[in-house]
Motif scaffolding. Structure first.
Motif, PDB file in Angstrom:
ATOM      1  N   LYS A 178      -4.544  14.034  -3.899  1.00  0.00           N
ATOM      2  CA  LYS A 178      -3.807  14.598  -2.777  1.00  0.00           C
ATOM      3  C   LYS A 178      -3.195  13.514  -1.920  1.00  0.00           C
ATOM      4  CE  LYS A 178      -5.819  19.144  -2.233  1.00  0.00           C
ATOM      5  NZ  LYS A 178      -4.603  19.941  -2.097  1.00  0.00           N
ATOM      6  N   ILE A 179      -3.872  12.388  -1.803  1.00  0.00           N
ATOM      7  CA  ILE A 179      -3.374  11.263  -1.027  1.00  0.00           C
ATOM      8  C   ILE A 179      -3.412  10.016  -1.912  1.00  0.00           C
ATOM      9  CG2 ILE A 179      -3.788   9.732   0.917  1.00  0.00           C
ATOM     10  CD1 ILE A 179      -2.860  12.325   1.919  1.00  0.00           C
ATOM     11  N   THR A 180      -2.292   9.347  -2.030  1.00  0.00           N
ATOM     12  CA  THR A 180      -2.208   8.161  -2.873  1.00  0.00           C
ATOM     13  C   THR A 180      -1.752   6.966  -2.059  1.00  0.00           C
ATOM     14  OG1 THR A 180      -1.667   9.509  -4.810  1.00  0.00           O
ATOM     15  CG2 THR A 180      -1.210   7.155  -4.953  1.00  0.00           C
ATOM     16  N   GLN A 181      -2.568   5.928  -2.078  1.00  0.00           N
ATOM     17  CA  GLN A 181      -2.193   4.655  -1.471  1.00  0.00           C
ATOM     18  C   GLN A 181      -2.168   3.639  -2.603  1.00  0.00           C
ATOM     19  OE1 GLN A 181      -5.230   5.396   2.049  1.00  0.00           O
ATOM     20  NE2 GLN A 181      -3.813   3.755   2.629  1.00  0.00           N
ATOM     21  N   THR A 182      -0.992   3.179  -2.951  1.00  0.00           N
ATOM     22  CA  THR A 182      -0.819   2.364  -4.150  1.00  0.00           C
ATOM     23  C   THR A 182      -1.058   0.880  -3.928  1.00  0.00           C
ATOM     24  OG1 THR A 182       1.528   2.195  -3.709  1.00  0.00           O
ATOM     25  CG2 THR A 182       0.812   3.992  -5.151  1.00  0.00           C
ATOM     26  N   GLN A 183      -1.256   0.472  -2.697  1.00  0.00           N
ATOM     27  CA  GLN A 183      -1.417  -0.943  -2.384  1.00  0.00           C
ATOM     28  C   GLN A 183      -2.876  -1.234  -2.035  1.00  0.00           C
ATOM     29  OE1 GLN A 183       1.023  -0.110   0.896  1.00  0.00           O
ATOM     30  NE2 GLN A 183       2.750  -1.356   0.227  1.00  0.00           N
ATOM     31  N   PRO A 184      -3.656  -1.749  -2.970  1.00  0.00           N
ATOM     32  CA  PRO A 184      -5.048  -2.057  -2.655  1.00  0.00           C
ATOM     33  C   PRO A 184      -5.167  -3.133  -1.576  1.00  0.00           C
ATOM     34  CG  PRO A 184      -4.669  -2.127  -5.012  1.00  0.00           C
ATOM     35  CD  PRO A 184      -3.332  -2.023  -4.352  1.00  0.00           C
ATOM     36  N   GLY A 185      -4.234  -4.094  -1.597  1.00  0.00           N
ATOM     37  CA  GLY A 185      -4.274  -5.162  -0.613  1.00  0.00           C
ATOM     38  C   GLY A 185      -2.868  -5.616  -0.253  1.00  0.00           C
ATOM     39  N   MET A 186      -2.727  -6.034   1.019  1.00  0.00           N
ATOM     40  CA  MET A 186      -1.443  -6.512   1.506  1.00  0.00           C
ATOM     41  C   MET A 186      -1.671  -7.736   2.385  1.00  0.00           C
ATOM     42  SD  MET A 186       1.315  -4.630   0.732  1.00  0.00           S
ATOM     43  CE  MET A 186       2.436  -4.615   2.145  1.00  0.00           C
ATOM     44  N   PHE A 187      -0.724  -8.679   2.310  1.00  0.00           N
ATOM     45  CA  PHE A 187      -0.742  -9.838   3.195  1.00  0.00           C
ATOM     46  C   PHE A 187       0.512  -9.798   4.063  1.00  0.00           C
ATOM     47  CE2 PHE A 187      -4.279 -12.355   1.660  1.00  0.00           C
ATOM     48  CZ  PHE A 187      -4.467 -11.890   0.366  1.00  0.00           C
ATOM     49  N   VAL A 188       0.362 -10.209   5.297  1.00  0.00           N
ATOM     50  CA  VAL A 188       1.523 -10.293   6.181  1.00  0.00           C
ATOM     51  C   VAL A 188       1.320 -11.470   7.132  1.00  0.00           C
ATOM     52  CG1 VAL A 188       0.561  -8.715   7.923  1.00  0.00           C
ATOM     53  CG2 VAL A 188       3.040  -8.984   7.725  1.00  0.00           C
ATOM     54  N   GLN A 189       2.398 -12.108   7.472  1.00  0.00           N
ATOM     55  CA  GLN A 189       2.335 -13.206   8.435  1.00  0.00           C
ATOM     56  C   GLN A 189       2.272 -12.639   9.845  1.00  0.00           C
ATOM     57  OE1 GLN A 189       1.689 -15.916   6.034  1.00  0.00           O
ATOM     58  NE2 GLN A 189       2.459 -16.815   7.937  1.00  0.00           N
ATOM     59  N   GLU A 190       1.530 -13.309  10.657  1.00  0.00           N
ATOM     60  CA  GLU A 190       1.441 -12.922  12.063  1.00  0.00           C
ATOM     61  C   GLU A 190       2.837 -12.790  12.651  1.00  0.00           C
ATOM     62  OE1 GLU A 190      -0.789 -15.778  14.253  1.00  0.00           O
ATOM     63  OE2 GLU A 190      -1.269 -14.410  15.890  1.00  0.00           O
ATOM     64  N   LYS A 191       3.021 -11.737  13.465  1.00  0.00           N
ATOM     65  CA  LYS A 191       4.261 -11.422  14.178  1.00  0.00           C
ATOM     66  C   LYS A 191       5.307 -10.725  13.305  1.00  0.00           C
ATOM     67  CE  LYS A 191       3.610 -15.191  17.469  1.00  0.00           C
ATOM     68  NZ  LYS A 191       4.199 -16.413  18.088  1.00  0.00           N
ATOM     69  N   GLU A 192       5.049 -10.624  12.023  1.00  0.00           N
ATOM     70  CA  GLU A 192       5.977  -9.894  11.172  1.00  0.00           C
ATOM     71  C   GLU A 192       5.585  -8.426  11.077  1.00  0.00           C
ATOM     72  OE1 GLU A 192       7.448 -13.496   8.213  1.00  0.00           O
ATOM     73  OE2 GLU A 192       6.278 -11.823   7.419  1.00  0.00           O
ATOM     74  N   ALA A 193       6.523  -7.606  10.598  1.00  0.00           N
ATOM     75  CA  ALA A 193       6.245  -6.188  10.395  1.00  0.00           C
ATOM     76  C   ALA A 193       5.739  -5.956   8.971  1.00  0.00           C
ATOM     77  CB  ALA A 193       7.492  -5.357  10.647  1.00  0.00           C
ATOM     78  N   VAL A 194       4.963  -4.902   8.800  1.00  0.00           N
ATOM     79  CA  VAL A 194       4.433  -4.573   7.475  1.00  0.00           C
ATOM     80  C   VAL A 194       4.435  -3.058   7.316  1.00  0.00           C
ATOM     81  CG1 VAL A 194       2.021  -4.536   8.278  1.00  0.00           C
ATOM     82  CG2 VAL A 194       2.519  -4.946   5.853  1.00  0.00           C
ATOM     83  N   THR A 195       4.700  -2.618   6.094  1.00  0.00           N
ATOM     84  CA  THR A 195       4.688  -1.185   5.779  1.00  0.00           C
ATOM     85  C   THR A 195       3.593  -0.892   4.775  1.00  0.00           C
ATOM     86  OG1 THR A 195       7.058  -0.945   6.189  1.00  0.00           O
ATOM     87  CG2 THR A 195       6.002   0.733   4.842  1.00  0.00           C
ATOM     88  N   LEU A 196       2.744   0.050   5.124  1.00  0.00           N
ATOM     89  CA  LEU A 196       1.679   0.491   4.222  1.00  0.00           C
ATOM     90  C   LEU A 196       2.069   1.858   3.664  1.00  0.00           C
ATOM     91  CD1 LEU A 196      -1.469  -0.489   6.331  1.00  0.00           C
ATOM     92  CD2 LEU A 196      -0.091  -1.902   4.801  1.00  0.00           C
ATOM     93  N   ASP A 197       2.054   1.965   2.341  1.00  0.00           N
ATOM     94  CA  ASP A 197       2.564   3.163   1.688  1.00  0.00           C
ATOM     95  C   ASP A 197       1.522   4.269   1.578  1.00  0.00           C
ATOM     96  OD1 ASP A 197       4.550   1.268  -0.734  1.00  0.00           O
ATOM     97  OD2 ASP A 197       4.920   1.793   1.364  1.00  0.00           O
TER      98      ASP A 197
END
Lengths: 114, 116
Positions: free
Chosen positions: B3-22
């Motif tokens: 019913k709910i799918t999150q395809t990204q087990p892990g994500m990295f982002v640099q401080e102050k940048e934006a990030v999108t979690l699917d």
């Protein structure tokens, strides 16, 4: 404001021993109450939910049971723990409406069965 | 089906940048709600943002916004100006209107790490 209390925070129990986790809610009446379990590194799995005193619905067959002796009290129990019962247990309170944004969780209980 | 799918087990982002979690979801119920929760290492579940299926506008809460695309059944979380304290597990969840239990169904989560 609504608050939810859950205890104990951590618990180490031997296989075959009983279990009782308690959850109480303040600041609301007739809440929907839920027990979730989270295995390590996984999402939350619904175990039980209750829409009123004495009304318990089980989502998955297991070694656990739940009871709601009072409107704002929800208890998770087991007569004999299994190793597979280890996990992180979360109690939650939610408003009755689908549109409700009120979905509060307790602090959780980390159960280790040894 | 999930019913709910999150395809990204892990994500990295640099401080102050934006990030999108699917997050994508599956339901035939016209009335539903979508939630995002943050779970730091302490284990508590922190409510971040909510989107109702009938809401016309995307939900926003401070640095969090929800990119709701109903036709695609997606509800991505956008975190702007990432901070080190944003490092945590993030869970997408859905609550359907039809069933009596009104419980949340969770995805498997995405572990976000913010790098300095």
């Amino acid at each position: 404001s609504q608050t939810i209390h859950q205890w104990p925070a951590t618990l180490v129990q031997p296989v075959g021993s009983p279990l009782s986790l308690e959850c109480t809610v303040e600041g609301t009446s007739n809440p929907n109450l839920y027990w979730y379990r989270q295995a390590a590194g996984r999402g939350l799995q619904l175990l039980f939910y209750s829409v009123g005193i004495g009304q318990i619905s089980s989502e998955v067959p297991q070694n656990l049971s739940a009871s709601r002796p009072q409107d704002r009290q929800f208890i998770l129990s087991s007569k004999k723990l299994l190793l597979s019962d280890s996990g992180f247990y979360l109690c939650a309170w939610q408003g009755a409406k689908v549109s409700s944004t009120e979905a509060f969780f307790g602090q959780g209980t980390r159960l280790t069965v040894v | 089906a999930q019913k709910i799918t999150q395809t990204q087990p892990g994500m990295f982002v640099q401080e102050k940048e934006a990030v999108t979690l699917d997050c994508t979801y599956d339901t035939s119920d016209p009335s539903y709600g979508l939630f995002w929760y943050k779970q730091p290492s302490s284990g508590e579940m922190i409510f971040l943002i909510y989107q109702g299926s009938y809401d016309q506008q995307n939900a926003t809460e401070g640095r969090y916004s929800l990119n709701f695309q109903k036709a695609r059944k997606s509800a991505n979380l956008v975190i702007s100006a990432s901070q080190l304290g944003d490092s945590a597990m993030y869970f997408c969840a859905m609550r359907e209107g039809r069933t009596g239990r009104r419980a949340l169904t969770f995805g498997s989560g995405t572990r976000l790490q913010v790098q300095p």
